[in-house]
Scaffold this active site. Structure first.
Site, PDB file in Angstrom:
ATOM      1  N   HIS A 102      -1.606  28.608   5.915  1.00 47.08           N
ATOM      2  CA  HIS A 102      -0.637  27.543   5.654  1.00 47.08           C
ATOM      3  C   HIS A 102       0.679  28.144   5.204  1.00 47.08           C
ATOM      4  O   HIS A 102       0.710  29.166   4.516  1.00 47.08           O
ATOM      5  CB  HIS A 102      -1.158  26.546   4.607  1.00 47.08           C
ATOM      6  CG  HIS A 102      -1.654  27.175   3.350  1.00 47.08           C
ATOM      7  ND1 HIS A 102      -2.880  27.776   3.264  1.00 47.08           N
ATOM      8  CD2 HIS A 102      -1.079  27.323   2.142  1.00 47.08           C
ATOM      9  CE1 HIS A 102      -3.048  28.253   2.046  1.00 47.08           C
ATOM     10  NE2 HIS A 102      -1.957  28.000   1.338  1.00 47.08           N
ATOM     11  N   HIS A 104       4.089  27.076   3.087  1.00 44.55           N
ATOM     12  CA  HIS A 104       4.686  26.127   2.139  1.00 44.55           C
ATOM     13  C   HIS A 104       6.160  25.958   2.484  1.00 44.55           C
ATOM     14  O   HIS A 104       6.881  26.959   2.600  1.00 44.55           O
ATOM     15  CB  HIS A 104       4.616  26.667   0.709  1.00 44.55           C
ATOM     16  CG  HIS A 104       3.235  26.939   0.194  1.00 44.55           C
ATOM     17  ND1 HIS A 104       2.594  26.097  -0.688  1.00 44.55           N
ATOM     18  CD2 HIS A 104       2.380  27.970   0.417  1.00 44.55           C
ATOM     19  CE1 HIS A 104       1.402  26.603  -0.995  1.00 44.55           C
ATOM     20  NE2 HIS A 104       1.250  27.742  -0.332  1.00 44.55           N
TER      21      HIS A 104
HETATM   22  P1  5GP Z   1      -2.081  28.864  -1.587  1.00 47.43           P
HETATM   23  O1  5GP Z   1      -2.049  29.391  -2.976  1.00 47.43           O
HETATM   24  O2  5GP Z   1      -3.433  29.065  -0.935  1.00 47.43           O
HETATM   25  O3  5GP Z   1      -0.947  29.395  -0.761  1.00 47.43           O
HETATM   26  O4  5GP Z   1      -1.793  27.317  -1.709  1.00 47.43           O
HETATM   27  C1  5GP Z   1      -2.759  26.332  -1.605  1.00 47.43           C
HETATM   28  C2  5GP Z   1      -2.045  25.020  -1.804  1.00 47.43           C
HETATM   29  O5  5GP Z   1      -2.920  23.977  -1.469  1.00 47.43           O
HETATM   30  C3  5GP Z   1      -1.580  24.783  -3.250  1.00 47.43           C
HETATM   31  O6  5GP Z   1      -0.174  24.591  -3.258  1.00 47.43           O
HETATM   32  C4  5GP Z   1      -2.326  23.519  -3.657  1.00 47.43           C
HETATM   33  O7  5GP Z   1      -1.550  22.673  -4.448  1.00 47.43           O
HETATM   34  C5  5GP Z   1      -2.676  22.896  -2.326  1.00 47.43           C
HETATM   35  N1  5GP Z   1      -3.886  22.086  -2.327  1.00 47.43           N
HETATM   36  C6  5GP Z   1      -5.071  22.383  -2.911  1.00 47.43           C
HETATM   37  N2  5GP Z   1      -5.995  21.423  -2.640  1.00 47.43           N
HETATM   38  C7  5GP Z   1      -5.366  20.507  -1.855  1.00 47.43           C
HETATM   39  C8  5GP Z   1      -5.791  19.277  -1.258  1.00 47.43           C
HETATM   40  O8  5GP Z   1      -6.942  18.834  -1.382  1.00 47.43           O
HETATM   41  N3  5GP Z   1      -4.867  18.602  -0.520  1.00 47.43           N
HETATM   42  C9  5GP Z   1      -3.575  19.058  -0.353  1.00 47.43           C
HETATM   43  N4  5GP Z   1      -2.760  18.323   0.386  1.00 47.43           N
HETATM   44  N5  5GP Z   1      -3.146  20.203  -0.923  1.00 47.43           N
HETATM   45  C10 5GP Z   1      -4.023  20.924  -1.662  1.00 47.43           C
END
Ligand code: 5GP
Length: 140
Positions: A102, A104
């Site tokens: 993903h 951001h």
């Molecule tokens: P990472 O640290 O893996 O780059 O970011 C994961 C992101 O997923 C975080 O910003 C967190 O807030 C988001 N996130 C975690 N669980 C969920 C969810 O159930 N739904 C959505 N839409 N975002 C989520």
């Protein structure tokens, strides 16, 4: 490192979990982060399974990048943003929490710091309104 189809974003893609979806095409889905670091914080993911930048197919990566640009441009007007921050994390050591690739895309305003990651869960009402606002710019 292998892809785990039980991750949260795979469940969103399969429709097993809800999400505030703002854009979709044949290769990519974009939806709001439920713990936004700033209002309008959006996640852009490929539909094809990939764990992160290290295993994604180049065509899927290119499709995700194109949608990230589309989202960024829409955020500038939907949220009156003055700038956009784009981040992307790989593996635990790189800050990754969810193991489906993903990107951001985060609207920014001068002098307003990002909230720390995972620090604040936005209300459903606010997320629904923001998703509608962003979708309407994207559709316009
Ligand atoms: P990472 O640290 O893996 O780059 O970011 C994961 C992101 O997923 C975080 O910003 C967190 O807030 C988001 N996130 C975690 N669980 C969920 C969810 O159930 N739904 C959505 N839409 N975002 C989520």
């Amino acid at each position: 490192m292998t892809y785990d189809p039980g991750n949260i974003f795979a469940k969103i893609l399969r429709g097993e979990l809800p999400a505030y979806r703002v854009y979709e095409d044949e290769r990519v889905l974009a939806f709001l982060d439920i713990m936004p670091r700033a209002p309008g914080h959006t996640l852009v993911i490929p539909k094809a399974p990939s764990r992160n930048l290290l295993d994604v197919a180049p065509d899927d990566l290119a499709a995700v990048a194109a949608v990230a640009q589309k989202i960024a441009r829409a955020q500038m007007s939907a949220f009156g943003a003055e700038g956009i921050t784009v981040t992307q994390h790989n593996e635990h050591a790189g800050g990754q929490e969810v193991f489906h690739l993903h990107v951001h895309v985060i609207p920014r305003h001068t002098g307003i710091e990002l909230k720390p990651p995972l620090s604040y869960k936005e209300t459903p009402e606010v997320l629904a309104e923001q998703a509608a606002r962003l979708s309407s710019v994207l559709e316009g």
